[in-house]
Structures are given as structure tokens and as C-alpha cells.
Design a protein around this motif. Structure first.
Motif, PDB file in Angstrom:
ATOM      1  N   ILE A  31       0.832  -1.199   0.000  1.00  0.00           N
ATOM      2  CA  ILE A  31       0.000   0.000   0.000  1.00  0.00           C
ATOM      3  C   ILE A  31       0.870   1.254   0.000  1.00  0.00           C
ATOM      4  CG2 ILE A  31      -1.619   1.358   1.391  1.00  0.00           C
ATOM      5  CD1 ILE A  31      -2.921  -1.278   2.220  1.00  0.00           C
ATOM      6  N   VAL A  32       1.879   1.269   0.883  1.00  0.00           N
ATOM      7  CA  VAL A  32       2.790   2.411   0.934  1.00  0.00           C
ATOM      8  C   VAL A  32       3.507   2.583  -0.410  1.00  0.00           C
ATOM      9  CG1 VAL A  32       4.872   3.340   2.020  1.00  0.00           C
ATOM     10  CG2 VAL A  32       3.109   2.274   3.431  1.00  0.00           C
ATOM     11  N   SER A  33       3.937   1.468  -0.998  1.00  0.00           N
ATOM     12  CA  SER A  33       4.607   1.522  -2.296  1.00  0.00           C
ATOM     13  C   SER A  33       3.645   2.019  -3.377  1.00  0.00           C
ATOM     14  CB  SER A  33       5.146   0.140  -2.668  1.00  0.00           C
ATOM     15  OG  SER A  33       6.079  -0.319  -1.712  1.00  0.00           O
ATOM     16  N   GLY A  34       2.386   1.572  -3.298  1.00  0.00           N
ATOM     17  CA  GLY A  34       1.388   2.029  -4.266  1.00  0.00           C
ATOM     18  C   GLY A  34       1.163   3.526  -4.188  1.00  0.00           C
ATOM     19  N   LEU A  35       1.090   4.060  -2.971  1.00  0.00           N
ATOM     20  CA  LEU A  35       0.933   5.508  -2.801  1.00  0.00           C
ATOM     21  C   LEU A  35       2.158   6.247  -3.341  1.00  0.00           C
ATOM     22  CD1 LEU A  35      -0.653   5.605   0.771  1.00  0.00           C
ATOM     23  CD2 LEU A  35      -1.792   6.070  -1.403  1.00  0.00           C
TER      24      LEU A  35
ATOM     25  N   CYS B  73       6.014  -4.787 -20.525  1.00  0.00           N
ATOM     26  CA  CYS B  73       4.562  -4.890 -20.407  1.00  0.00           C
ATOM     27  C   CYS B  73       3.910  -3.527 -20.587  1.00  0.00           C
ATOM     28  CB  CYS B  73       4.196  -5.467 -19.027  1.00  0.00           C
ATOM     29  SG  CYS B  73       4.942  -4.566 -17.659  1.00  0.00           S
ATOM     30  N   ASP B  74       2.588  -3.550 -20.777  1.00  0.00           N
ATOM     31  CA  ASP B  74       1.769  -2.339 -20.846  1.00  0.00           C
ATOM     32  C   ASP B  74       0.960  -2.227 -19.565  1.00  0.00           C
ATOM     33  OD1 ASP B  74       2.639  -1.732 -23.433  1.00  0.00           O
ATOM     34  OD2 ASP B  74       1.104  -3.012 -24.340  1.00  0.00           O
ATOM     35  N   VAL B  75       0.909  -1.027 -18.994  1.00  0.00           N
ATOM     36  CA  VAL B  75       0.180  -0.812 -17.738  1.00  0.00           C
ATOM     37  C   VAL B  75      -1.315  -0.739 -18.026  1.00  0.00           C
ATOM     38  CG1 VAL B  75      -0.110   0.697 -15.739  1.00  0.00           C
ATOM     39  CG2 VAL B  75       2.141   0.431 -16.781  1.00  0.00           C
ATOM     40  N   ILE B  76      -2.089  -1.588 -17.346  1.00  0.00           N
ATOM     41  CA  ILE B  76      -3.543  -1.614 -17.518  1.00  0.00           C
ATOM     42  C   ILE B  76      -4.240  -0.835 -16.406  1.00  0.00           C
ATOM     43  CG2 ILE B  76      -5.587  -3.096 -17.601  1.00  0.00           C
ATOM     44  CD1 ILE B  76      -3.879  -5.275 -18.790  1.00  0.00           C
ATOM     45  N   ASP B  77      -3.738  -1.009 -15.165  1.00  0.00           N
ATOM     46  CA  ASP B  77      -4.387  -0.348 -14.028  1.00  0.00           C
ATOM     47  C   ASP B  77      -3.381  -0.163 -12.898  1.00  0.00           C
ATOM     48  OD1 ASP B  77      -6.695   0.681 -12.569  1.00  0.00           O
ATOM     49  OD2 ASP B  77      -6.551  -1.133 -11.356  1.00  0.00           O
ATOM     50  N   LYS B  78      -3.466   0.985 -12.233  1.00  0.00           N
ATOM     51  CA  LYS B  78      -2.606   1.266 -11.071  1.00  0.00           C
ATOM     52  C   LYS B  78      -3.453   1.149  -9.808  1.00  0.00           C
ATOM     53  CE  LYS B  78       0.098   4.837 -11.336  1.00  0.00           C
ATOM     54  NZ  LYS B  78       0.542   6.243 -11.549  1.00  0.00           N
ATOM     55  N   GLY B  79      -3.215   0.098  -9.026  1.00  0.00           N
ATOM     56  CA  GLY B  79      -3.960  -0.116  -7.797  1.00  0.00           C
ATOM     57  C   GLY B  79      -3.145   0.250  -6.579  1.00  0.00           C
ATOM     58  N   LEU B  80      -3.781   0.183  -5.416  1.00  0.00           N
ATOM     59  CA  LEU B  80      -3.105   0.535  -4.176  1.00  0.00           C
ATOM     60  C   LEU B  80      -2.159  -0.573  -3.738  1.00  0.00           C
ATOM     61  CD1 LEU B  80      -3.052   2.859  -2.183  1.00  0.00           C
ATOM     62  CD2 LEU B  80      -4.743   1.670  -0.806  1.00  0.00           C
ATOM     63  N   VAL B  81      -2.486  -1.824  -4.037  1.00  0.00           N
ATOM     64  CA  VAL B  81      -1.651  -2.954  -3.628  1.00  0.00           C
ATOM     65  C   VAL B  81      -0.933  -3.576  -4.832  1.00  0.00           C
ATOM     66  CG1 VAL B  81      -1.638  -5.210  -2.494  1.00  0.00           C
ATOM     67  CG2 VAL B  81      -3.194  -3.424  -1.689  1.00  0.00           C
ATOM     68  N   PHE B  82      -1.641  -3.694  -5.961  1.00  0.00           N
ATOM     69  CA  PHE B  82      -1.063  -4.304  -7.155  1.00  0.00           C
ATOM     70  C   PHE B  82      -1.158  -3.343  -8.338  1.00  0.00           C
ATOM     71  CE2 PHE B  82      -2.563  -7.903  -4.617  1.00  0.00           C
ATOM     72  CZ  PHE B  82      -1.446  -8.723  -4.608  1.00  0.00           C
ATOM     73  N   THR B  83      -0.220  -3.500  -9.284  1.00  0.00           N
ATOM     74  CA  THR B  83      -0.300  -2.835 -10.573  1.00  0.00           C
ATOM     75  C   THR B  83      -0.587  -3.903 -11.615  1.00  0.00           C
ATOM     76  OG1 THR B  83       1.219  -1.045  -9.973  1.00  0.00           O
ATOM     77  CG2 THR B  83       0.961  -1.534 -12.313  1.00  0.00           C
ATOM     78  N   LYS B  84      -1.678  -3.726 -12.347  1.00  0.00           N
ATOM     79  CA  LYS B  84      -2.075  -4.727 -13.354  1.00  0.00           C
ATOM     80  C   LYS B  84      -1.426  -4.368 -14.683  1.00  0.00           C
ATOM     81  CE  LYS B  84      -6.336  -6.099 -13.222  1.00  0.00           C
ATOM     82  NZ  LYS B  84      -6.144  -7.497 -12.768  1.00  0.00           N
ATOM     83  N   VAL B  85      -0.718  -5.341 -15.269  1.00  0.00           N
ATOM     84  CA  VAL B  85      -0.022  -5.109 -16.529  1.00  0.00           C
ATOM     85  C   VAL B  85      -0.344  -6.232 -17.509  1.00  0.00           C
ATOM     86  CG1 VAL B  85       1.870  -3.891 -15.378  1.00  0.00           C
ATOM     87  CG2 VAL B  85       2.056  -6.359 -15.775  1.00  0.00           C
ATOM     88  N   LYS B  86      -0.071  -5.954 -18.773  1.00  0.00           N
ATOM     89  CA  LYS B  86      -0.240  -6.954 -19.839  1.00  0.00           C
ATOM     90  C   LYS B  86       1.109  -7.143 -20.520  1.00  0.00           C
ATOM     91  CE  LYS B  86      -2.955  -8.016 -23.985  1.00  0.00           C
ATOM     92  NZ  LYS B  86      -4.001  -7.519 -24.906  1.00  0.00           N
TER      93      LYS B  86
ATOM     94  N   ASN C  82       5.256  -3.255  -4.069  1.00  0.00           N
ATOM     95  CA  ASN C  82       6.512  -3.275  -3.338  1.00  0.00           C
ATOM     96  C   ASN C  82       7.649  -3.799  -4.206  1.00  0.00           C
ATOM     97  OD1 ASN C  82       8.189  -3.013  -1.055  1.00  0.00           O
ATOM     98  ND2 ASN C  82       7.914  -5.157  -0.540  1.00  0.00           N
ATOM     99  N   GLU C  83       7.363  -4.794  -5.047  1.00  0.00           N
ATOM    100  CA  GLU C  83       8.391  -5.343  -5.934  1.00  0.00           C
ATOM    101  C   GLU C  83       8.771  -4.337  -7.021  1.00  0.00           C
ATOM    102  OE1 GLU C  83       7.495  -9.164  -7.511  1.00  0.00           O
ATOM    103  OE2 GLU C  83       6.937 -10.043  -5.573  1.00  0.00           O
TER     104      GLU C  83
END
Length: 300
Positions: free
Chosen positions: A145-149, A171-184, A196-197
Motif C-alpha cells: 500500500i505504501v509503495s502504491g501511494l 509490459c503495458d500498464v492496464i491499471d494502477k492499484g493501491l496494492v497491485f499494478t495490473k499489466v499486460k 513493493n516489488e
């Protein structure tokens, strides 16, 4: 965990309130209404300051929740860094935190009025311990969460950008979330990468520059003159599809390595997705040209 516990706590408060009402009704059956109201009046008079404080806390908590909801709803439609889902989650977290704090204070005041301060303190301590345990068990989630912020605040990439992140994944960024970033990925796979990663690795954003450099190192025998080496390399990469004419390819001699000289070939492409194909073409074409001229080349 804290949200689930607060829901459980509020449920028990309702249960306790219901039990108190049942007890009052049961007492009123065996006592005259005058005695019930007399005792109730004496209780209210003796605890008037605590009752006023309790009501003020309830109203203050309600107003604070309304204010934070209004403010964050306004931010949700104005902010470009934080997506609406993240702001909704932040609003819910703040709301539950205010509810927990207000509920603990109210519960303590109720037990204080009943002259059971020790029980009130014990309940508050137990609740705080459970909340701390829940946060400790969710440490990795809190890190994400801290990393997402941090990612949303610094904005190293936006939705739609093509990036290279964890373990060199393109990859291409699909969505930026608070815990995960969704990519393709380039293979079409949808991946949820923990924030965090991402924050621990270098982030290459290929959507914010027009041209992308591809570097290919190679070793050439010390006996071959530099002018001839450069001529061979330029001949090899002159007709490779995807390599830009401008900026011109850069050929640099980096260092001596035994009987060889280490060179670095830098070419520029517009579409970073073609990097593997262009790199492969450079290696094979350089090999063909040098072998045709009777020289050996070592691609590092």
C-alpha cells in the motif's frame, strides 16, 4: 483485519444495548414505573457530564466521517495521480478508523458511568491488541500500500504506458492499484505485480521518449583497424528493419580485453517491442559481414 474487527465490535455493542433494554423491561415488570424512572433519573443526573461527552463524541465522529467523505469525493474527481478505486479505499479506511476510535471511547465512557472502569480499560486494550496483531499479520500488504501511494505520487508511469519492470518484464500498464499494478505482457498475459516489488526495481518507461536505444557489445581482434571495424558494423546494420537513420547508430570502443577490443553498438528504434528482433538481426548480420571478410567476432 481492523475493519472486520470493528464490524464485530459494533455488532456486540448492539447486542449489549439490546440486553440492557431487555433488562430494563424485565425490571419494570417487577418494579413500579415510578421507581424505574426515579432510578433512571438519578443515574442520568449523576452521570450528566459523561453522557454529554459521549453524545458529543458520537456526533463528532459522525460529522468527521461526513467531512472526510465529502473531501475525498471531491479529490476523487479532481486528482489525476490517484484513481477513484484507491480514493474509495482510503475513504473507507479513514471511516472505519474513526468509527473504531469513537466506539472505543464511547464503550469506555459507558463502563465508566457503570463504575466498571477496569472492564472498560480491558476491552479497549484487547481491541487495540487485536488491531495491532491484524496490522502485523498484514505487514506485506501495508508495504504494498505504501509503495502504491509512492508510485502514484511520483508517477513513474501511467495507465497505457509501456514499461520494463520486475525481472526485465516488458509490459503495458492496464491499471494502477493501491496494492497491485495490473499489466499486460508482450505475450498477452495479464499479471498483477505487487507494488513493493516494482518500487525495489528500476523502472524503464518507453512511452515517455520517442526513440529507444539498443546496446549490443562485441569483441573484435586487436589486429583489425578501427576504421574497418566501424565500416563492417555500419554495413551490417544499414538495412536492418526498425533501426532508425536518425539518430545515427553509435559505435564506440570501450576497453582492451586481452588480444581483443570491446566495442559497443548503439542503435535506435521507435517501437521498443521490436527490440528482441532488432538485437537478433544485429548479431547475425555482424557475424555474416565479419565472416565474409575473413575475421572473427565475439558477441558478448
Amino acid at each position: 483485519s481492523a475493519m472486520e474487527f470493528s464490524t464485530l465490535l459494533l455488532s456486540y455493542i448492539i447486542y449489549i444495548g439490546s440486553i440492557v433494554m431487555v433488562l430494563l423491561i424485565a425490571v419494570s415488570i417487577f418494579m413500579s414505573l415510578d421507581e424505574v424512572f426515579k432510578d433512571l433519573g438519578a443515574f442520568l443526573t449523576a452521570n450528566e457530564p459523561n453522557i454529554i461527552v459521549t453524545l458529543a463524541i458520537v456526533m463528532g465522529t459522525y460529522l468527521a466521517i461526513k467531512v472526510e467523505t465529502t473531501i475525498l469525493e471531491d479529490i476523487k474527481f479532481r486528482s489525476k495521480k490517484f484513481n477513484p478505486q484507491v480514493i474509495d479505499l482510503m475513504s473507507g479506511t479513514i471511516r472505519y478508523a474513526l468509527m473504531i476510535i469513537g466506539s472505543l471511547i464511547v464503550v469506555f465512557n459507558i463502563f465508566l458511568m457503570l463504575e466498571m472502569e477496569t472492564v472498560g480499560v480491558l476491552i479497549v486494550v484487547v481491541v487495540l491488541i487485536f488491531i495491532c496483531m491484524g496490522m502485523a499479520l498484514s505487514y506485506s500488504t501495508l508495504q504494498n500500500i505504501v509503495s502504491g501511494l509512492a508510485l502514484m505520487d511520483t508517477s513513474p508511469f501511467e495507465v497505457g504506458d509501456r514499461i520494463r519492470i520486475v525481472e526485465g518484464m516488458m509490459c503495458d500498464v492496464i491499471d494502477k492499484g493501491l496494492v497491485f499494478t495490473k499489466v499486460k505482457t508482450m505475450e498477452g498475459e495479464i499479471v498483477d505485480v505487487p507494488n513493493n516489488e516494482i518500487l525495489r526495481e528500476r523502472i524503464y518507461n518507453y512511452s515517455r521518449v520517442a526513440n529507444h536505444a539498443i546496446s549490443v557489445p562485441l569483441k573484435v581482434s586487436f589486429e583489425i583497424p578501427h576504421e574497418r571495424v566501424e565500416s563492417y558494423i555500419r554495413e551490417a546494420i544499414s538495412n536492418i528493419e526498425g533501426v532508425l537513420k536518425e539518430p545515427r547508430p553509435i559505435i564506440r570502443a570501450l576497453e582492451f580485453q586481452g588480444p581483443n577490443i570491446l566495442y559497443d553498438i548503439n542503435v535506435f528504434v521507435r517501437d521498443v517491442e521490436k527490440e528482441p528482433a532488432v538485437r537478433s538481426s544485429i548479431i547475425t548480420r555482424v557475424q555474416e559481414v565479419f565472416q565474409t571478410e575473413g575475421h572473427k567476432v565475439i558477441v558478448s
